[in-house]
Design an enzyme around this catalytic site. Structure first.
Site, PDB file in Angstrom:
ATOM      1  N   ASP A 197       0.559  -1.265  -0.211  1.00 46.49           N
ATOM      2  CA  ASP A 197      -0.040   0.513   0.262  1.00 46.49           C
ATOM      3  C   ASP A 197       0.840   1.880   0.064  1.00 46.49           C
ATOM      4  O   ASP A 197       1.631   1.630   0.522  1.00 46.49           O
ATOM      5  CB  ASP A 197      -1.158   0.247   1.182  1.00 46.49           C
ATOM      6  N   LYS A 219      -2.939   3.319  -2.983  1.00 51.65           N
ATOM      7  CA  LYS A 219      -4.194   4.073  -3.180  1.00 51.65           C
ATOM      8  C   LYS A 219      -3.924   5.548  -3.280  1.00 51.65           C
ATOM      9  O   LYS A 219      -3.786   5.377  -1.042  1.00 51.65           O
ATOM     10  CB  LYS A 219      -5.129   3.700  -2.312  1.00 51.65           C
TER      11      LYS A 219
END
Ligand SMILES: C[S@@+](CC[C@H](N)C(=O)[O-])C[C@H]1O[C@@H](n2cnc3c(N)ncnc32)[C@H](O)[C@@H]1O
Length: 414
Positions: A197, A219
């Protein structure tokens, strides 16, 4: 002569420990970890040993050593501060041919305790061949180097180890690579594929072997991201292809991290999965700016709230009225862009306009910065300063404790 190294399997076997001070306090927990049935003999013992006795984890005879105490034992540790007592214990053990360790005199000891540590599925033990002359810190330093090397993957013995399979969902902590757990780091080092991530401690990726496939599932707020269902599918397909997959996430996987969705996806596909808890940014980021989320006499409760949707949004399930009326600390995640709406709601429901607020961006990273303000002013201050996510917003009087710490720190470091 060199000592003969052996791993003792002590499960259910009685070990006598004579003495209740610092050495016994170190030895007893390790003996319990090995499953030993510990009999502790000492008129007085350290508080941690007393706790173990009270919890029924060891048997404590609150008296001095008596001849016959060694009967029925497989191993004896003589660790009083009286050499005469230790010698008597050793003599009894020797006479009945039980191995014994004398903490005070290596030369008179039948066995020596190695500096030992666990690194994944191996236990490492380091013994100096001449402990009388060697500095015990040397063995400990070698042990530390080996354990750290295995945990980080820098000392790799991939050939010959049983291959790990499935998926590990790893909480990477708030960003500082030193704040991942030992287990997280070790599983990361064993991975064949890593899905990472944006907020995970990415500098750790640099340490992985060249053949490890790294998939960026980052993200970016309002930007490009790998959809959750694609992440789930990638975890499953790589694991089903026989690779060990590490899913490296920021903070703790189960705190606004969608970690449980990934666990469910793996299990539904029949893929074995494990979770490694992480240090959540909700607590670690305030701490990195010296803000304690609780403080005696100031805050007895703290609420961790996701503001990924604004108050008033039909998708919001947060009870802002309750939070506005409480005196507890509020820790707000994903709140930067919605600060005006949040402050308005808290003021509406009773929080004072001059309630202290701290906004901590890039917590635990070299770029960390903190903006201190009040509930009334914070939206403007954050806009003026151009604060961008990731940031944690802390609302409450605990922010004043950080200010107090900062003043004292200046004096201490001056
Ligand atoms: C999707 S949540 C993930 C939380 C994560 N699972 C945890 O336990 O820390 C992302 C939010 O966490 C907060 N966050 C994570 N890392 C941070 C950091 N290093 N500094 C400040 N805030 C951080 C920010 O509010 C960010 O928008």
């Amino acid at each position: 002569m060199d000592p003969y190294l052996l791993g003792l399997r002590l499960g259910g076997r009685r070990v006598l420990v004579v003495g209740g001070g610092g050495v016994a306090s170190r030895r007893v927990p390790a003996l319990l970890d090995a499953g030993a049935e510990v009999l502790l003999v000492s008129p007085k013992v350290a508080a941690s040993l007393e706790d173990l006795a009270a919890a029924g984890r060891i048997r404590w005879a609150a008296r001095g050593y008596q001849a016959g105490d060694c009967a029925g034992t497989w191993l004896v540790c003589a660790c009083t501060d009286d050499p005469g007592v230790n010698a008597a214990v050793a003599a009894e053990a020797e006479a009945q041919r039980t191995w014994y360790v004398r903490a005070d005199d290596a030369a008179e000891s039948a066995a020596w305790t190695p500096a030992s540590g666990r690194a994944g599925d191996v236990r490492v033990g380091v013994l100096s061949v001449d402990p009388e002359r060697a500095d015990p810190r040397h063995s400990a330093a070698i042990r530390d180097a080996v354990v750290a090397g295995v945990q980080s993957g820098q000392l790799s013995a991939r050939h010959g180890r049983r291959r790990q399979g499935g998926v590990a969902i790893i909480g990477g902590g708030p960003g500082d690579p030193g704040l991942i757990t030992v287990r997280g780091r070790q599983l990361l080092a064993e991975a064949d594929v890593v899905l990472t991530d944006r907020l995970a401690p990415r500098s750790l990726l640099d340490e992985l072997r060249d053949d490890v496939e790294i998939i960026d599932a980052g993200k970016i707020p309002y930007g490009r991201a790998m959809a959750q269902e694609h992440i789930n599918a990638a975890l499953v397909s790589h694991a089903q292809a026989g690779r060990f997959v590490a899913r490296l996430k920021g903070g703790d996987p189960f705190v606004f991290g969608r970690g449980a969705e990934e666990v469910l996806a793996c299990l539904r596909a029949g893929v074995p999965v494990t979770v490694v808890p992480g240090v959540t940014s909700a607590v670690a980021v305030p701490a990195s700016a010296w803000v304690p989320v609780t403080h005696r006499g100031v805050a007895q409760e703290f609420h961790v709230v996701s503001v990924h949707v604004a108050p008033g949004d039909e998708r919001s399930t947060v009870n802002w009225e309750l939070l506005g009326g409480s005196q507890g600390t509020l820790v707000l995640l994903m709140a930067v862009e919605r600060l005006g709406a949040v402050a308005g709601e808290l003021l509406r429901y009773g929080r004072s306009p001059d309630t202290p607020v701290s906004v901590i961006a890039d917590g635990t990273l070299p770029t960390q910065r903190t903006i201190n303000s009040t509930l009334e002013q914070v939206e403007n201050r954050v806009a003026e300063e151009g604060v961008r996510p990731p940031a944690i917003v802390v609302v409450g009087d605990v922010v004043n404790v950080a200010a107090e710490i900062a003043v004292l720190m200046r004096d201490v470091t001056a």
